[in-house]
Motif scaffolding. Structure first.
Motif, PDB file in Angstrom:
ATOM      1  N   VAL A  83       0.835  -1.196   0.000  1.00 48.71           N
ATOM      2  CA  VAL A  83       0.000   0.000   0.000  1.00 48.71           C
ATOM      3  C   VAL A  83       0.873   1.250   0.000  1.00 48.71           C
ATOM      4  N   MET A  84       0.279   2.346  -0.467  1.00 45.68           N
ATOM      5  CA  MET A  84       0.916   3.653  -0.439  1.00 45.68           C
ATOM      6  C   MET A  84       0.361   4.430   0.752  1.00 45.68           C
ATOM      7  N   LEU A  85       1.226   5.025   1.545  1.00 45.05           N
ATOM      8  CA  LEU A  85       0.776   5.709   2.761  1.00 45.05           C
ATOM      9  C   LEU A  85       0.630   7.214   2.603  1.00 45.05           C
ATOM     10  N   ASN A  86       1.088   7.771   1.489  1.00 45.96           N
ATOM     11  CA  ASN A  86       0.957   9.213   1.296  1.00 45.96           C
ATOM     12  C   ASN A  86      -0.508   9.616   1.165  1.00 45.96           C
ATOM     13  N   ASP A  87      -0.858  10.773   1.713  1.00 47.32           N
ATOM     14  CA  ASP A  87      -2.178  11.373   1.477  1.00 47.32           C
ATOM     15  C   ASP A  87      -3.326  10.457   1.860  1.00 47.32           C
ATOM     16  N   ASN A  88      -3.236   9.817   3.027  1.00 49.01           N
ATOM     17  CA  ASN A  88      -4.289   8.879   3.430  1.00 49.01           C
ATOM     18  C   ASN A  88      -5.569   9.592   3.859  1.00 49.01           C
ATOM     19  N   GLN A  89      -5.569  10.913   3.834  1.00 45.74           N
ATOM     20  CA  GLN A  89      -6.795  11.659   4.123  1.00 45.74           C
ATOM     21  C   GLN A  89      -7.839  11.423   3.042  1.00 45.74           C
ATOM     22  N   TYR A  90      -7.382  11.127   1.828  1.00 47.24           N
ATOM     23  CA  TYR A  90      -8.275  10.901   0.691  1.00 47.24           C
ATOM     24  C   TYR A  90      -8.050   9.502   0.139  1.00 47.24           C
ATOM     25  N   PRO A  91      -9.089   8.881  -0.465  1.00 49.77           N
ATOM     26  CA  PRO A  91      -8.918   7.560  -1.065  1.00 49.77           C
ATOM     27  C   PRO A  91      -8.204   7.678  -2.408  1.00 49.77           C
TER      28      PRO A  91
ATOM     29  N   THR B 155     -17.762  -0.483  -0.434  1.00 51.66           N
ATOM     30  CA  THR B 155     -18.757  -0.339  -1.501  1.00 51.66           C
ATOM     31  C   THR B 155     -19.175  -1.694  -2.058  1.00 51.66           C
ATOM     32  N   LEU B 156     -18.306  -2.700  -1.915  1.00 51.66           N
ATOM     33  CA  LEU B 156     -18.609  -4.047  -2.393  1.00 51.66           C
ATOM     34  C   LEU B 156     -19.320  -4.898  -1.341  1.00 51.66           C
ATOM     35  N   GLY B 157     -19.497  -4.344  -0.151  1.00 51.84           N
ATOM     36  CA  GLY B 157     -20.144  -5.116   0.907  1.00 51.84           C
ATOM     37  C   GLY B 157     -19.177  -5.958   1.699  1.00 51.84           C
ATOM     38  N   LEU B 158     -17.928  -5.519   1.808  1.00 51.04           N
ATOM     39  CA  LEU B 158     -16.923  -6.219   2.614  1.00 51.04           C
ATOM     40  C   LEU B 158     -16.487  -5.289   3.741  1.00 51.04           C
ATOM     41  N   GLN B 159     -16.856  -5.644   4.956  1.00 45.41           N
ATOM     42  CA  GLN B 159     -16.607  -4.803   6.120  1.00 45.41           C
ATOM     43  C   GLN B 159     -15.305  -5.217   6.788  1.00 45.41           C
ATOM     44  N   VAL B 160     -14.376  -4.289   6.872  1.00 41.74           N
ATOM     45  CA  VAL B 160     -13.075  -4.575   7.473  1.00 41.74           C
ATOM     46  C   VAL B 160     -13.234  -4.751   8.983  1.00 41.74           C
ATOM     47  N   THR B 161     -12.705  -5.864   9.504  1.00 42.73           N
ATOM     48  CA  THR B 161     -12.788  -6.161  10.933  1.00 42.73           C
ATOM     49  C   THR B 161     -11.437  -6.041  11.635  1.00 42.73           C
ATOM     50  N   HIS B 162     -10.356  -6.099  10.877  1.00 44.26           N
ATOM     51  CA  HIS B 162      -9.021  -5.966  11.466  1.00 44.26           C
ATOM     52  C   HIS B 162      -8.082  -5.458  10.384  1.00 44.26           C
ATOM     53  N   ILE B 163      -7.189  -4.545  10.758  1.00 46.22           N
ATOM     54  CA  ILE B 163      -6.262  -3.992   9.776  1.00 46.22           C
ATOM     55  C   ILE B 163      -4.973  -3.591  10.483  1.00 46.22           C
ATOM     56  N   GLU B 164      -3.838  -3.868   9.863  1.00 43.25           N
ATOM     57  CA  GLU B 164      -2.564  -3.464  10.453  1.00 43.25           C
ATOM     58  C   GLU B 164      -1.512  -3.281   9.364  1.00 43.25           C
ATOM     59  N   LEU B 165      -0.599  -2.365   9.629  1.00 42.76           N
ATOM     60  CA  LEU B 165       0.536  -2.116   8.750  1.00 42.76           C
ATOM     61  C   LEU B 165       1.768  -2.802   9.312  1.00 42.76           C
TER      62      LEU B 165
ATOM     63  N   HIS C 213       4.738   0.780   9.483  1.00 46.12           N
ATOM     64  CA  HIS C 213       4.324   2.107   9.966  1.00 46.12           C
ATOM     65  C   HIS C 213       2.927   2.028  10.582  1.00 46.12           C
ATOM     66  N   PRO C 214       2.743   1.263  11.657  1.00 52.77           N
ATOM     67  CA  PRO C 214       1.389   1.084  12.202  1.00 52.77           C
ATOM     68  C   PRO C 214       0.740   2.382  12.658  1.00 52.77           C
ATOM     69  N   ASP C 215       1.537   3.394  12.989  1.00 55.56           N
ATOM     70  CA  ASP C 215       0.982   4.658  13.470  1.00 55.56           C
ATOM     71  C   ASP C 215       0.433   5.532  12.355  1.00 55.56           C
ATOM     72  N   LEU C 216       0.648   5.141  11.087  1.00 58.49           N
ATOM     73  CA  LEU C 216       0.228   5.988   9.972  1.00 58.49           C
ATOM     74  C   LEU C 216      -1.096   5.556   9.341  1.00 58.49           C
ATOM     75  N   LEU C 217      -1.797   4.626   9.971  1.00 57.12           N
ATOM     76  CA  LEU C 217      -3.050   4.146   9.387  1.00 57.12           C
ATOM     77  C   LEU C 217      -4.097   5.246   9.279  1.00 57.12           C
ATOM     78  N   GLU C 218      -4.174   6.102  10.262  1.00 57.45           N
ATOM     79  CA  GLU C 218      -5.262   7.086  10.304  1.00 57.45           C
ATOM     80  C   GLU C 218      -4.795   8.507  10.031  1.00 57.45           C
ATOM     81  N   ARG C 219      -3.549   8.677   9.635  1.00 56.94           N
ATOM     82  CA  ARG C 219      -3.085  10.043   9.369  1.00 56.94           C
ATOM     83  C   ARG C 219      -2.054  10.025   8.255  1.00 56.94           C
TER      84      ARG C 219
END
Length: 266
Positions: A157-165, A196-206, A209-215
């Motif tokens: 995955v690319m971590l730049n600009d995670n504010q937008y999809p 959008t496809l009906g797949l709900q994420v239940t767990h996610i990790e990097l 850079h685990p601290d960059l998931l939400e920023r």
């Protein structure tokens, strides 16, 4: 080593392996060490999920590391596909482990429900970032999941600009990995697309850079200068592992009909 273990090791030495797979106390395949960290996240995800009695599809199965782990976890049927099948797995590992794993040389995009039916669990590891048609692949897999379906997905995955999809889709020469690695979602884009496809994420990790998931990552001096000069900052590429379950899509039925079929203009 016992005589059988010596014979077995001699056979394994005739092949190349991606995965480290232990066959006896003294014998294991000689995998590639640099791939182990990304594999650990998938193995942990397999342990978190209940696979007892599940039909499992392992896409990009290669030597069968995840297939064999799913079998140990109680899956009732495991089918692995790869566009470059591991002869070692078919000729040595499956017989030696007395495994019921089935492996087929096949491209992901040739799969339909008619091929092997639907699955309760899909393992989709180390494949998505190689695909030039990523959205179609994710929809195809959603359509192959049963009503109780779940998926383990691991990808670059690319971590730049995670504010937008966003989707980073370099050409072969610009890939941060190698020529076939041409599709890198950022985490928000991947989560939103699955939703959008009906797949709900239940767990996610990097992985790194685990601290960059939400920023968005803070730019270093070199990248700040690049942005000031109107140039693109260096891309931050990491590995992400997530699990998701079948649920209700966040996209409207009208939008899905527009994507998948025809529509009438008003």
């Amino acid at each position: 080593m016992t005589p059988h273990e010596t014979y077995l090791q001699d056979r394994l030495d005739q092949y190349n392996f991606y995965h480290f797979i232990r066959l006896t106390e003294n014998v294991q395949t000689k995998g590639i060490a640099e791939y182990v960290p990304t594999q650990q996240g998938v193995l942990a995800a397999i342990k978190r999920l209940d696979l007892k009695g599940h039909r499992v599809l392992d896409i990009g199965c290669r030597d069968g590391l995840y297939s064999f782990e799913a079998e140990k976890a109680g899956a009732s049927e495991i089918i692995g596909i790869d566009n470059c099948i591991s002869n070692a797995a078919v000729e040595v590992l499956i017989p030696e482990l007395n495994s019921k794993v089935q492996m087929h040389e096949q491209n992901l995009f040739d799969l339909t429900e008619r091929t092997y039916g639907k699955f309760d669990t899909i393992i989709f590891a180390g494949v998505l970032y190689h695909l030039r048609y990523p959205f179609w692949a994710l929809k195809l897999l959603r359509d192959l999941l049963s009503d109780r379906g779940q998926m383990i997905l691991e990808t670059g995955v690319m971590l730049n600009d995670n504010q937008y999809p966003l989707l980073f889709c370099p050409t072969e020469d610009e890939s941060p990995y190698e020529a076939t690695s041409v599709t890198f979602f950022n985490p928000k884009a991947l989560r939103d697309t699955l939703a959008t496809l009906g797949l709900q994420v239940t767990h996610i990790e990097l992985l790194n850079h685990p601290d960059l998931l939400e920023r968005e990552p803070t730019l270093g001096l070199k990248d700040r200068v690049k942005r000031f000069l109107g140039r693109t900052p260096d891309r931050i590429i990491d590995r992400l592992t997530l699990t998701c379950r079948v649920g209700e899509p966040t996209s409207s039925s009208e939008t899905r009909q527009y994507w998948d079929g025809t529509h009438e203009l008003e």
